[in-house]
Write an enzyme that holds these catalytic residues in place. Structure first.
Site, mmCIF file in Angstrom:
data_model
loop_
_atom_site.group_PDB
_atom_site.id
_atom_site.type_symbol
_atom_site.label_atom_id
_atom_site.label_comp_id
_atom_site.label_asym_id
_atom_site.label_seq_id
_atom_site.Cartn_x
_atom_site.Cartn_y
_atom_site.Cartn_z
ATOM 1 N N GLU A 47 0.933 -1.235 0.186
ATOM 2 C CA GLU A 47 0.049 0.154 0.168
ATOM 3 C C GLU A 47 1.017 1.166 0.012
ATOM 4 O O GLU A 47 1.918 1.084 0.647
ATOM 5 C CB GLU A 47 -0.749 -0.132 1.297
ATOM 6 C CG GLU A 47 -1.704 1.199 1.696
ATOM 7 C CD GLU A 47 -2.380 1.337 3.045
ATOM 8 O OE1 GLU A 47 -1.785 0.943 3.975
ATOM 9 O OE2 GLU A 47 -3.437 1.781 3.065
ATOM 10 N N LYS A 127 -9.373 1.923 -1.838
ATOM 11 C CA LYS A 127 -9.701 1.562 -0.599
ATOM 12 C C LYS A 127 -10.902 1.929 -0.030
ATOM 13 O O LYS A 127 -11.126 2.986 0.137
ATOM 14 C CB LYS A 127 -8.437 1.933 0.377
ATOM 15 C CG LYS A 127 -8.432 1.508 1.551
ATOM 16 C CD LYS A 127 -7.071 1.897 2.637
ATOM 17 C CE LYS A 127 -7.251 1.373 3.931
ATOM 18 N NZ LYS A 127 -5.753 1.726 4.429
ATOM 19 N N CYS A 172 -5.044 -2.771 3.007
ATOM 20 C CA CYS A 172 -4.699 -2.725 4.255
ATOM 21 C C CYS A 172 -5.681 -3.514 5.322
ATOM 22 O O CYS A 172 -6.204 -4.240 5.504
ATOM 23 C CB CYS A 172 -4.066 -1.428 4.839
ATOM 24 S SG CYS A 172 -3.235 -1.521 6.465
#
Ligand code: CDT
Length: 311
Positions: A47, A127, A172
């Site tokens: 990330e 995300k 994540c």
């Protein structure tokens, strides 16, 4: 076509706040060439792989904030990565901060893209589970301002047919949410690539570092097993901006077993030959969704408010 995909996870050590893109890209290129020498079909970077994890600072100057974002991909400083990958015939996954104008409005996302072995961008994910907070919280040891700097992703959870299999991407904090994995699992995903930046300490309260490591592994191993998919989890690790970041990048088989693991907190490659058919028997038996899932009952069991009542 072979169903073995040789996958390299390219863990990164710290990227300091003033490290130039050129220097980071050089590190990425070095890892890519080494992965290629070892026969990798695809390399997975973490990330926000091009910069430090800047949401740990309450940066006020918007121009400085935007200096951590990419306005185009490939851009002037990243084109060399795309060129080299195409020359070598290696695919890659890259996480980065994306600044894009849509309908005359600027948007900022925490994004990852998937490039196939011919150099085509086959997937993009923004995300969705943004952790942390938007306002400065002085009681924290360090800030985690993802909610300030990024918008919630608007591309959903998608699976792409590429490189001989069904590929998905999470970023994540998404890995801690079973529904993120499940939406990919329901599309038959065979490999989920996940970059992460995870502090070894909880900045708000005491949580033993070993427990945080366990939760990292638990999330990825459970996500893999329960959806019968490979998981490639790749960290940005080490002491970055005075915050210790977890390593323990891992490649997890559809059985939930860890088959490759990084042991340092630096730039490090892990490689595994991943049989994309390895999860087939689970998809056909224990997790044969069409036979065993009971979604028509799930709404009856609990009323889903999304909130746990405060005590
Ligand atoms: N980058 C990221 O999503 N990190 C989170 C830690 C959040 S702590 C407020 C993670 O879930 O690992």
């Amino acid at each position: 076509m072979s169903r073995i995909l040789t996958v390299a996870g390219a863990q990164l050590g710290p990227i300091e706040r003033d490290e130039s893109r050129a220097s980071v890209v050089k590190r990425l290129l070095d890892l890519m060439r080494r992965a290629n020498d070892r026969g990798a079909d695809v390399i997975v970077y973490p990330e926000l792989a091009l910069t430090t994890f800047f949401p740990r600072w309450a940066i006020e100057d918007q121009a400085e904030v935007d200096s951590f974002f990419e306005r185009e991909m490939p851009g002037p400083e990243t084109a060399v990565l795309f060129d080299e990958a195409k020359k070598l015939g290696i695919g890659f996954h890259l996480g980065y901060a994306e600044l894009i104008e849509e309908d005359g409005i600027l948007h900022r996302y925490n994004t990852a893209i998937l490039i196939d072995k011919a150099g085509n961008t086959v997937g993009k994910y923004r995300k969705i589970h943004l952790p942390g907070h938007a306002e400065i919280e002085p009681e924290r040891q360090f800030q985690h301002l993802e909610k300030r700097f990024f918008e919630v992703g608007n591309l959903g959870f998608k699976v792409w047919n590429t490189m001989g299999g069904k590929m998905g991407v999470l970023i994540c904090n998404d890995r801690r949410w079973p529904e993120a994995f499940r939406v990919l699992g329901l599309q038959g995903v065979e490999m989920v690539m996940i970059g992460y930046n995870t502090p070894t300490l909880n900045g708000l309260m005491f949580e033993p570092p070993h427990l945080r490591s366990f939760h990292n592994r638990l999330s990825m191993q459970a996500g893999a097993y329960q959806n019968a998919t490979w998981v490639v989890g790749v960290a940005k690790a080490g002491n970055e901006g005075d915050v210790d970041m977890m390593g323990e990048s891992a490649i997890v088989a559809p059985t939930g077993e860890v088959v490759a693991l990084c042991s340092t907190l630096e730039d490090e490659l892990m490689i595994a030959d991943c049989d994309l058919d390895a999860g087939r028997y689970l998809k056909d038996t224990t997790f044969k969704f069409s036979a065993h899932r009971r979604p028509e009952h799930y709404g009856l069991i609990v009323e889903t408010t999304g909130e746990v009542e405060p005590r």
